[in-house]
Enzyme design. Structure first.
Site, PDB file in Angstrom:
ATOM      1  N   GLU A 111     -17.695 -33.644  15.634  1.00 47.19           N
ATOM      2  CA  GLU A 111     -18.213 -32.346  16.027  1.00 47.19           C
ATOM      3  C   GLU A 111     -18.052 -31.316  14.915  1.00 47.19           C
ATOM      4  O   GLU A 111     -17.085 -31.333  14.175  1.00 47.19           O
ATOM      5  CB  GLU A 111     -17.488 -31.873  17.295  1.00 47.19           C
ATOM      6  CG  GLU A 111     -17.914 -32.717  18.489  1.00 47.19           C
ATOM      7  CD  GLU A 111     -17.114 -32.449  19.744  1.00 47.19           C
ATOM      8  OE1 GLU A 111     -17.691 -32.613  20.826  1.00 47.19           O
ATOM      9  OE2 GLU A 111     -15.943 -32.105  19.655  1.00 47.19           O
ATOM     10  N   CYS A 124     -16.717 -24.657  11.285  1.00 52.71           N
ATOM     11  CA  CYS A 124     -15.505 -25.446  11.485  1.00 52.71           C
ATOM     12  C   CYS A 124     -15.885 -26.918  11.298  1.00 52.71           C
ATOM     13  O   CYS A 124     -16.654 -27.473  12.085  1.00 52.71           O
ATOM     14  CB  CYS A 124     -14.985 -25.153  12.888  1.00 52.71           C
ATOM     15  SG  CYS A 124     -13.481 -26.006  13.284  1.00 52.71           S
ATOM     16  N   CYS A 131      -8.235 -38.357  15.223  1.00 50.93           N
ATOM     17  CA  CYS A 131      -7.105 -37.988  14.366  1.00 50.93           C
ATOM     18  C   CYS A 131      -5.992 -38.997  14.619  1.00 50.93           C
ATOM     19  O   CYS A 131      -5.758 -39.370  15.767  1.00 50.93           O
ATOM     20  CB  CYS A 131      -6.626 -36.570  14.711  1.00 50.93           C
ATOM     21  SG  CYS A 131      -5.323 -35.966  13.602  1.00 50.93           S
ATOM     22  N   CYS A 135      -0.695 -34.319  18.158  1.00 50.42           N
ATOM     23  CA  CYS A 135      -0.160 -33.047  18.652  1.00 50.42           C
ATOM     24  C   CYS A 135      -0.463 -32.960  20.140  1.00 50.42           C
ATOM     25  O   CYS A 135      -1.598 -33.208  20.569  1.00 50.42           O
ATOM     26  CB  CYS A 135      -0.784 -31.888  17.883  1.00 50.42           C
ATOM     27  SG  CYS A 135      -0.552 -32.066  16.107  1.00 50.42           S
ATOM     28  N   CYS A 138      -3.478 -30.999  21.709  1.00 50.93           N
ATOM     29  CA  CYS A 138      -4.794 -31.121  21.062  1.00 50.93           C
ATOM     30  C   CYS A 138      -5.606 -32.269  21.646  1.00 50.93           C
ATOM     31  O   CYS A 138      -5.136 -33.406  21.702  1.00 50.93           O
ATOM     32  CB  CYS A 138      -4.596 -31.317  19.556  1.00 50.93           C
ATOM     33  SG  CYS A 138      -6.135 -31.641  18.684  1.00 50.93           S
ATOM     34  N   GLY A 200      -9.503 -34.002  13.090  1.00 48.45           N
ATOM     35  CA  GLY A 200      -8.833 -34.740  12.035  1.00 48.45           C
ATOM     36  C   GLY A 200      -7.878 -33.925  11.190  1.00 48.45           C
ATOM     37  O   GLY A 200      -7.887 -32.687  11.230  1.00 48.45           O
ATOM     38  N   HIS A 256       3.344 -23.666  15.098  1.00 51.63           N
ATOM     39  CA  HIS A 256       3.422 -23.811  16.559  1.00 51.63           C
ATOM     40  C   HIS A 256       4.814 -23.858  17.169  1.00 51.63           C
ATOM     41  O   HIS A 256       4.942 -23.824  18.397  1.00 51.63           O
ATOM     42  CB  HIS A 256       2.655 -25.048  17.041  1.00 51.63           C
ATOM     43  CG  HIS A 256       1.235 -25.102  16.594  1.00 51.63           C
ATOM     44  ND1 HIS A 256       0.400 -24.013  16.621  1.00 51.63           N
ATOM     45  CD2 HIS A 256       0.489 -26.114  16.093  1.00 51.63           C
ATOM     46  CE1 HIS A 256      -0.785 -24.361  16.160  1.00 51.63           C
ATOM     47  NE2 HIS A 256      -0.755 -25.624  15.823  1.00 51.63           N
ATOM     48  N   ASN A 331      -6.177 -23.471  24.408  1.00 50.61           N
ATOM     49  CA  ASN A 331      -7.427 -23.836  25.082  1.00 50.61           C
ATOM     50  C   ASN A 331      -7.209 -25.117  25.866  1.00 50.61           C
ATOM     51  O   ASN A 331      -6.875 -26.151  25.290  1.00 50.61           O
ATOM     52  CB  ASN A 331      -8.527 -24.056  24.046  1.00 50.61           C
ATOM     53  CG  ASN A 331      -8.934 -22.748  23.391  1.00 50.61           C
ATOM     54  OD1 ASN A 331      -9.275 -21.788  24.064  1.00 50.61           O
ATOM     55  ND2 ASN A 331      -8.864 -22.699  22.069  1.00 50.61           N
ATOM     56  N   CYS A 374     -10.818 -24.182  19.537  1.00 45.68           N
ATOM     57  CA  CYS A 374      -9.769 -24.945  18.838  1.00 45.68           C
ATOM     58  C   CYS A 374      -9.149 -25.979  19.749  1.00 45.68           C
ATOM     59  O   CYS A 374      -8.739 -25.668  20.859  1.00 45.68           O
ATOM     60  CB  CYS A 374      -8.614 -24.035  18.438  1.00 45.68           C
ATOM     61  SG  CYS A 374      -8.998 -22.897  17.172  1.00 45.68           S
TER      62      CYS A 374
HETATM   63  N1  SAH Z   1      -5.622 -31.126  11.952  1.00 47.67           N
HETATM   64  C1  SAH Z   1      -5.568 -29.841  11.396  1.00 47.67           C
HETATM   65  C2  SAH Z   1      -6.841 -29.053  11.585  1.00 47.67           C
HETATM   66  C3  SAH Z   1      -7.554 -29.167  12.896  1.00 47.67           C
HETATM   67  S1  SAH Z   1      -6.903 -28.392  14.329  1.00 47.67           S
HETATM   68  C4  SAH Z   1      -4.400 -29.082  11.937  1.00 47.67           C
HETATM   69  O1  SAH Z   1      -3.787 -29.524  12.897  1.00 47.67           O
HETATM   70  O2  SAH Z   1      -4.072 -28.044  11.374  1.00 47.67           O
HETATM   71  C5  SAH Z   1      -7.232 -26.647  14.112  1.00 47.67           C
HETATM   72  C6  SAH Z   1      -6.178 -25.741  14.799  1.00 47.67           C
HETATM   73  O3  SAH Z   1      -6.333 -25.773  16.233  1.00 47.67           O
HETATM   74  C7  SAH Z   1      -4.754 -26.200  14.530  1.00 47.67           C
HETATM   75  O4  SAH Z   1      -3.914 -25.101  14.260  1.00 47.67           O
HETATM   76  C8  SAH Z   1      -4.382 -26.834  15.831  1.00 47.67           C
HETATM   77  O5  SAH Z   1      -3.007 -26.919  15.982  1.00 47.67           O
HETATM   78  C9  SAH Z   1      -5.047 -25.928  16.824  1.00 47.67           C
HETATM   79  N2  SAH Z   1      -5.203 -26.517  18.158  1.00 47.67           N
HETATM   80  C10 SAH Z   1      -5.247 -27.814  18.486  1.00 47.67           C
HETATM   81  N3  SAH Z   1      -5.394 -27.951  19.833  1.00 47.67           N
HETATM   82  C11 SAH Z   1      -5.459 -26.707  20.353  1.00 47.67           C
HETATM   83  C12 SAH Z   1      -5.650 -26.196  21.669  1.00 47.67           C
HETATM   84  N4  SAH Z   1      -5.820 -27.014  22.708  1.00 47.67           N
HETATM   85  N5  SAH Z   1      -5.689 -24.877  21.839  1.00 47.67           N
HETATM   86  C13 SAH Z   1      -5.558 -24.031  20.782  1.00 47.67           C
HETATM   87  N6  SAH Z   1      -5.395 -24.455  19.509  1.00 47.67           N
HETATM   88  C14 SAH Z   1      -5.346 -25.783  19.286  1.00 47.67           C
HETATM   89 FE1  SF4 Z   2      -4.800 -33.925  14.604  1.00 44.28          FE
HETATM   90 FE2  SF4 Z   2      -4.765 -31.291  14.052  1.00 44.28          FE
HETATM   91 FE3  SF4 Z   2      -5.213 -32.188  16.554  1.00 44.28          FE
HETATM   92 FE4  SF4 Z   2      -2.792 -32.398  15.471  1.00 44.28          FE
HETATM   93  S1  SF4 Z   2      -3.882 -30.490  15.950  1.00 44.28           S
HETATM   94  S2  SF4 Z   2      -3.887 -33.985  16.641  1.00 44.28           S
HETATM   95  S3  SF4 Z   2      -3.297 -32.846  13.351  1.00 44.28           S
HETATM   96  S4  SF4 Z   2      -6.529 -32.515  14.808  1.00 44.28           S
END
Ligand code: SAH
Ligand code: SF4
Length: 407
Positions: A111, A124, A131, A135, A138, A200, A256, A331, A374
């Site tokens: 995406e 973005c 990935c 996390c 995510c 990713g 975080h 989110n 995000c």
């Molecule tokens: N993998 C990289 C970049 C992609 S995620 C990273 O983790 O930095 C982009 C951002 O969105 C990151 O800061 C991630 O922690 C945040 N993110 C992931 N899931 C989320 C969610 N459900 N709600 C808000 N932010 C989130």
């Molecule tokens: Fe991967 Fe970034 Fe999501 Fe963590 S927040 S699972 S590193 S995409």
């Protein structure tokens, strides 16, 4: 190279990049482009001509390359392609955010999201299908199949967006401006910035990301400069310095949590690279300065990391680092195990950081109605039963084991 438990992390070419089976000319650096064209007997200067058509004008069709004679164009057509990945789904949010689900030639999907603002806009971009990291907040982390995107597939995301936004310069038309300031007829450009914040972990696919970003930055092409590019990492410490030295892009770090105890749980990569090492890498990030701060991303999780004690600790630990803090309201996604902090809690958290001298904007969620915000990115959306939830937990545990992050 497929690794254990069904997670594929191969980096090597997986065959032709295009459905036609022809070699794509997208995603090659200039020397590679010259070598590929030389296989058809074309002289070196052709590479520069083709590059300009591909990246300055965005042409998809070799017949539009007006300064190249027909026999050469025919040869280009016969052997090469400028096809983009197929758009499986294109959605537009009520707030103007757009999301493309792009299908690669092997059927995998990623995406790409465009977030317009008044006088600019960010794209973005994804760096991997899924990935390998997990996390816990995510959605992408729950996806089982993972592979690195090739440079061509990363550049193509920018090209698809420019196509759709109609932002390639056109001969005879005024250049597209990047601000609405008076003094020109130029229509407003809405793709001005790139954020490597899609699916990713970009520093786990560094070579391809670096190659793609160099193409995107090239002044004779797409020309989005390094100051308009931000790479977000969950904390791949050994790669941070190299990224700064070689690409010199803006850095965002997904922090975080303010204790290793909590970060180990919600960002399991912390078990390998704990907070102290991560912050040390930030402290020495090449190019970071007060005018070019590192962004620390902090997702607001109700009752988990949102207390005033956390906020004060955050201030303490960032001391000495040129930093700004981006507070991201969590989110939700189907089956997500967290809730977003209450709005007044997020504001109080932000106020404390501001009072201590840190810019700490609260990121307005964009594109939530199309699951483009995000952390919501994942090719398929899920409705979870208990069994399905258990399956996700199993996938996360397997992925952590595969990464050597199991507890
Ligand atoms: N993998 C990289 C970049 C992609 S995620 C990273 O983790 O930095 C982009 C951002 O969105 C990151 O800061 C991630 O922690 C945040 N993110 C992931 N899931 C989320 C969610 N459900 N709600 C808000 N932010 C989130
Ligand atoms: Fe991967 Fe970034 Fe999501 Fe963590 S927040 S699972 S590193 S995409």
């Amino acid at each position: 190279m497929p690794c254990a438990m069904g997670i594929t992390t191969h980096n090597a070419a997986f065959g032709p990049l295009t459905a036609s089976g022809k070699q794509t000319l997208i995603g090659l650096d200039l020397d590679e482009l010259a070598s590929v064209l030389a296989t058809q007997g074309m002289e070196k200067f052709r590479a520069k001509q083709v590059w300009n058509w591909v990246y300055s004008r965005g042409v998809k069709n070799f017949d539009e390359m007006a300064n190249i004679a027909k026999p050469t164009r025919d040869k280009l057509k016969e052997h090469f392609t400028l096809d983009r990945p197929t758009t499986s789904i294109h959605q537009k949010s009520e707030d103007g955010t757009q999301k493309w689900l792009l299908r690669m030639v092997d059927g995998q999907e990623v995406e790409t999201v465009h977030i317009p603002e008044e006088d600019r806009g960010a794209l973005c971009v994804s760096s991997q299908v899924g990935c390998t990291l997990t996390c816990r907040f995510c959605h992408t982390g729950t996806q089982k199949l993972v592979r690195n995107l090739q440079a061509a597939e990363i550049v193509a995301q920018v090209m698809v967006a420019r196509d759709a936004l109609n932002e390639w310069p056109q001969p005879g038309k005024p250049a597209i401006g990047s601000s609405g300031k008076p003094g020109g007829e130029a229509p407003l450009r809405t793709l001005t910035n790139i954020v490597m914040m899609g699916m990713g972990e970009p520093l786990f696919n560094y070579e391809n990301v670096a190659k793609a970003l160099r193409i995107v930055m090239d002044g004779d092409g797409i020309a989005i400069g390094k100051r308009r590019i931000t790479l977000s990492t969950s904390g791949v410490v050994p790669m941070i310095k190299r990224c700064g030295q070689e690409l010199d892009v803006n850095l965002a770090v997904s922090l975080h949590a303010v204790t290793d105890e909590l970060r180990d749980q919600i960002v399991p990569l912390n078990r390998k690279y704990p907070i102290k090492e991560l912050l040390q890498a930030c402290r020495t990030y090449p190019g970071a300065s007060n005018s070019r701060r590192i962004t620390f991303e902090y997702v607001m999780l109700k009752g988990v990391n949102d207390s005033m004690v956390d906020a004060r600790q955050l201030v303490k630990m960032l001391r000495g680092i040129p930093a700004k803090i981006n507070l991201i309201p969590f989110n939700a996604w189907p089956g997500s195990p967290f809730e977003c902090s209450d709005w007044n809690v997020i504001e109080k958290f932000s106020d404390l950081l501001n009072d201590e001298g840190y810019a700490s904007p609260i990121r307005t969620p964009r594109g939530r109605d199309i699951m483009a915000a995000c952390g919501q990115l994942k090719s398929a959306s899920l409705k979870l039963s208990a069994t399905e939830r258990a399956e996700i937990d199993r996938i996360l545990a397997e992925k952590d084991r595969a990464q050597g992050l199991a507890v």
